[in-house]
Design an enzyme around this catalytic site. Structure first.
Site, PDB file in Angstrom:
ATOM      1  N   LYS A 195      24.306 -17.124  42.127  1.00 47.18           N
ATOM      2  CA  LYS A 195      23.045 -17.690  41.638  1.00 47.18           C
ATOM      3  C   LYS A 195      22.841 -19.100  42.189  1.00 47.18           C
ATOM      4  O   LYS A 195      23.792 -19.868  42.317  1.00 47.18           O
ATOM      5  CB  LYS A 195      23.123 -17.722  40.105  1.00 47.18           C
ATOM      6  CG  LYS A 195      21.912 -18.310  39.417  1.00 47.18           C
ATOM      7  CD  LYS A 195      20.938 -17.253  38.972  1.00 47.18           C
ATOM      8  CE  LYS A 195      19.748 -17.871  38.253  1.00 47.18           C
ATOM      9  NZ  LYS A 195      18.460 -17.530  38.883  1.00 47.18           N
ATOM     10  N   ALA A 246       9.943 -14.806  37.661  1.00 47.23           N
ATOM     11  CA  ALA A 246       9.742 -16.254  37.727  1.00 47.23           C
ATOM     12  C   ALA A 246      10.786 -16.873  36.799  1.00 47.23           C
ATOM     13  O   ALA A 246      10.472 -17.422  35.757  1.00 47.23           O
ATOM     14  CB  ALA A 246       8.332 -16.632  37.299  1.00 47.23           C
ATOM     15  N   LEU A 253      15.010 -20.765  38.750  1.00 46.58           N
ATOM     16  CA  LEU A 253      16.296 -21.360  39.135  1.00 46.58           C
ATOM     17  C   LEU A 253      17.130 -21.826  37.942  1.00 46.58           C
ATOM     18  O   LEU A 253      17.795 -22.859  37.999  1.00 46.58           O
ATOM     19  CB  LEU A 253      16.102 -22.543  40.113  1.00 46.58           C
ATOM     20  CG  LEU A 253      15.496 -22.215  41.475  1.00 46.58           C
ATOM     21  CD1 LEU A 253      15.412 -23.490  42.322  1.00 46.58           C
ATOM     22  CD2 LEU A 253      16.300 -21.143  42.212  1.00 46.58           C
ATOM     23  N   CYS A 302      12.487 -20.513  47.216  1.00 45.74           N
ATOM     24  CA  CYS A 302      12.235 -20.043  45.861  1.00 45.74           C
ATOM     25  C   CYS A 302      10.776 -20.305  45.500  1.00 45.74           C
ATOM     26  O   CYS A 302      10.325 -21.444  45.521  1.00 45.74           O
ATOM     27  CB  CYS A 302      13.130 -20.741  44.843  1.00 45.74           C
ATOM     28  SG  CYS A 302      12.732 -20.225  43.162  1.00 45.74           S
ATOM     29  N   ASN A 343      13.357 -13.876  51.158  1.00 50.45           N
ATOM     30  CA  ASN A 343      13.205 -14.180  49.740  1.00 50.45           C
ATOM     31  C   ASN A 343      11.997 -13.377  49.230  1.00 50.45           C
ATOM     32  O   ASN A 343      11.409 -12.590  49.957  1.00 50.45           O
ATOM     33  CB  ASN A 343      13.014 -15.692  49.530  1.00 50.45           C
ATOM     34  CG  ASN A 343      13.479 -16.137  48.153  1.00 50.45           C
ATOM     35  OD1 ASN A 343      13.281 -15.446  47.152  1.00 50.45           O
ATOM     36  ND2 ASN A 343      14.094 -17.301  48.077  1.00 50.45           N
ATOM     37  N   GLY A 373      19.647  -6.735  46.019  1.00 59.11           N
ATOM     38  CA  GLY A 373      19.178  -7.590  44.926  1.00 59.11           C
ATOM     39  C   GLY A 373      18.782  -6.815  43.697  1.00 59.11           C
ATOM     40  O   GLY A 373      19.616  -6.405  42.886  1.00 59.11           O
TER      41      GLY A 373
END
Lengths: 313, 255
Positions: free
Chosen positions: A45, A70, A73, A130, A192, A265
């Site tokens: 992560k 969403a 992070l 991101c 991404n 993923g």
């Protein structure tokens, strides 16, 4: 040598399959299902200098053959990752690729410098893509000059090779790839998530509290394949491909497009065993394709001398 | 926690768009606890992609049967509703932390309060509590008469009050108006506004709330279903509904 073994900058992989960052935490949850040292590597992560809570909920919404997230992070911050998560992972003989994020170049540099010294971190994945944070993240990954600057700054301080995670949310992915290669990137990881949105018919508002989110899952695989096909012909650094990988066949498609390894993923959320299942299925698929070693497949879709039919034996 | 390919034994529409499904797998036993859930894959393809968290309504440990009740409202649950006996239901579970059944003793009294599709896990809870000699009383709130279910089944365990938002059945209004204040415990599952209203119920020994939240992985890895911790001034502390919950003691997390 095993026919799945792969060598990439900083990485000796027993196989080319690794869980993608953000989809596997720091491995603890999935260690309840299988031994993590079966994996080629683990992309953990994203880590930021300070702990982050992330975005308000709802943070996920399902889409046709995919999902939006969403998360923002959320992570325990550099100190805790260094002192707790990475040492915990060191019980497994598996290389770690540490995903590094931040809102300023200084953030990226301070995290990269420190986290690259962890004994089990064999490479960094520079997260300049991101879509779910207000500052940094995507802003670094969509402007060539800043992508160059942050890549170079991180390369200067990192003790291990640096892979840059590219965003698909750009007009010219090849330009971004070339820029980070020029800045010294040892490899690329792509793609991404794609920016997307879903709106709730009952409320008339976006489902995600953040409004927009990152689209992942099988829905985005063709986009990733196309981008890797383009980029791999234009750069001289290896690509770890990702986006909607669910099966060994998907992995082969990524290799044919130009990838040298593949990350899984969203599929981990659907099937916790997906990575070991793919690893187990690959040798038989290579047999079917008449391929001795998986690395032979890299870029075959555009290498003129290759033709799968004629090379089978 | 395991991945089980369970066999669908029966499926019945017990109220409007509310389905009771019973599945069999030899690994289904008493390790499945009240308040825990299973993460169910609907269909075999990529659409819908994610699993659905569904609560545990009843376990028959001898026959290895699991009963779930769900509302068919989205793509996934509508697919699940079309499944017939003999079909394979792919589920992960049991997941999460359930109700603290062990800490409730004989002679204790408990309110069990459910809202809509939050009612089913209270059935298994009520069964386990009554087995321990706990006196249970139920209040269940529904939108309207056509979606009321399991009233008789709960009645076999203790008194039941039904409320409907439109007054078409039982008492008109919300569950919160139906509670007396002399219970040792209150256990609830339902939408957030209901849980917020019950958070300050003056139970002598404890209030436990089961939260609903959109989930990704269901096992604590993706951080989709986090909530803030009450009294945490840093704003950084969190609990994951899927793996730290879905049941929390009132006051632990921000609802």
């Amino acid at each position: 040598m095993s026919r799945l073994q792969i060598e990439l900058p900083g990485l000796q992989l027993r196989n080319p399959i690794m869980p993608a960052s953000g989809c596997f935490g720091f491995g603890r949850e999935y260690s309840q299902f299988y031994k993590l040292d079966q994996l080629g590597a683990i992309m953990v992560k994203a880590t930021t200098a300070e702990p982050r809570f992330g975005n308000p909920t709802p943070r996920v919404a399902e889409t046709t053959s995919g999902m939006l997230n969403a998360i923002g992070l959320q992570n325990p911050g550099l100190e805790k990752v260094m002192n707790e998560e990475l040492p915990w992972l060191s019980q497994y003989d598996v290389p770690i690729i540490a995903n590094v994020a931040g809102s300023t170049i200084d953030d990226y540099v301070s995290v990269a410098k420190r986290i690259s010294t962890a004994p089990n971190v064999h490479a960094l994945e520079l997260n300049i893509s991101c879509p779910n944070v207000k500052e940094g993240g995507l802003a670094f990954g969509t402007v060539p000059e800043t992508a160059y600057e942050v890549t170079k700054a991180v390369k200067d301080v990192s003790s291990v090779p640096v892979y840059v995670k590219l965003s698909p949310n750009v007009t010219d992915i090849v330009q971004m790839a070339k820029v980070v290669e020029k800045a010294g990137a040892d490899g690329l990881t792509m793609i991404n998530t794609l920016l997307g949105m879903r709106i709730d018919l009952k409320t008339g508002k976006p489902i995600l509290a953040n409004g927009a989110g990152g689209l992942s899952g099988p829905a985005i695989k063709p986009v990733a394949i196309r981008m890797i096909h383009q980029v791999s012909q234009q750069v001289n650094i290896p690509i770890i491909g990702m986006g909607g990988v669910q099966t060994a066949e998907d992995v082969v498609e990524y290799f044919l497009a130009g990838a040298s390894a593949v990350a899984v993923g969203t599929a981990n959320f659907v099937d916790p065993f997906v990575c070991p299942t793919i690893i187990e299925a690959l040798p038989a698929l290579l047999n079917e394709l008449g391929v001795d070693h998986i690395s032979e497949l890299t870029g075959r879709s555009w290498k003129k001398e290759w033709n799968l039919q004629s090379s089978s034996h | 926690m395991r991945q089980l390919k369970a066999e669908l034994v029966s499926q019945t529409e017990i109220a409007y768009s509310i389905f009771e499904v019973i599945v069999y797998h030899e690994a289904i036993d008493e390790q499945f606890q009240p308040g825990q859930f299973v993460h169910v894959k609907a269909g075999n393809g990529y659409d819908p992609l994610l699993r659905r968290p569904i609560s545990i309504c009843h376990i028959d440990p001898e026959k290895h049967l699991l009963t779930m009740i769900y509302r068919a409202e989205g793509k996934g649950t509508r697919l699940l509703a079309k499944m017939v006996p003999g079909g394979v239901v792919d589920l992960l579970g049991p997941l999460g932390q359930g109700f603290p059944v062990e800490s409730v003793g004989a002679g204790d009294t408990a309110w069990l309060v459910g809202g809509g599709i939050g009612v089913p896990p209270l059935y298994y809870l009520s069964e386990e509590l009554t087995k321990r000699g706990v006196t249970v009383k139920h209040v269940h709130g529904f939108q309207t008469e056509s979606v009321v279910f399991y009233e008789e089944k709960f009645k076999a365990l203790g008194p039941v009050t039904i409320t409907t938002a439109d007054g078409s059945y039982g008492e008109k209004g919300f569950v919160t108006t139906q509670l007396d204040h002399d219970a040792d415990y209150l256990f609830a599952c339902g939408p957030s506004p209901m849980l917020r209203a019950l958070e300050s119920y003056p139970a002598k020994k404890g209030v436990y709330l089961s939260l609903e939240q959109r989930m990704g992985c269901g096992i604590g890895a993706c951080l989709a279903c986090v909530c803030h911790v009450q009294g945490d001034e840093t704003g950084l502390a969190y609990r994951k509904v899927c793996s730290d919950g879905p049941v929390f003691r009132a006051g632990e997390v921000v609802l």
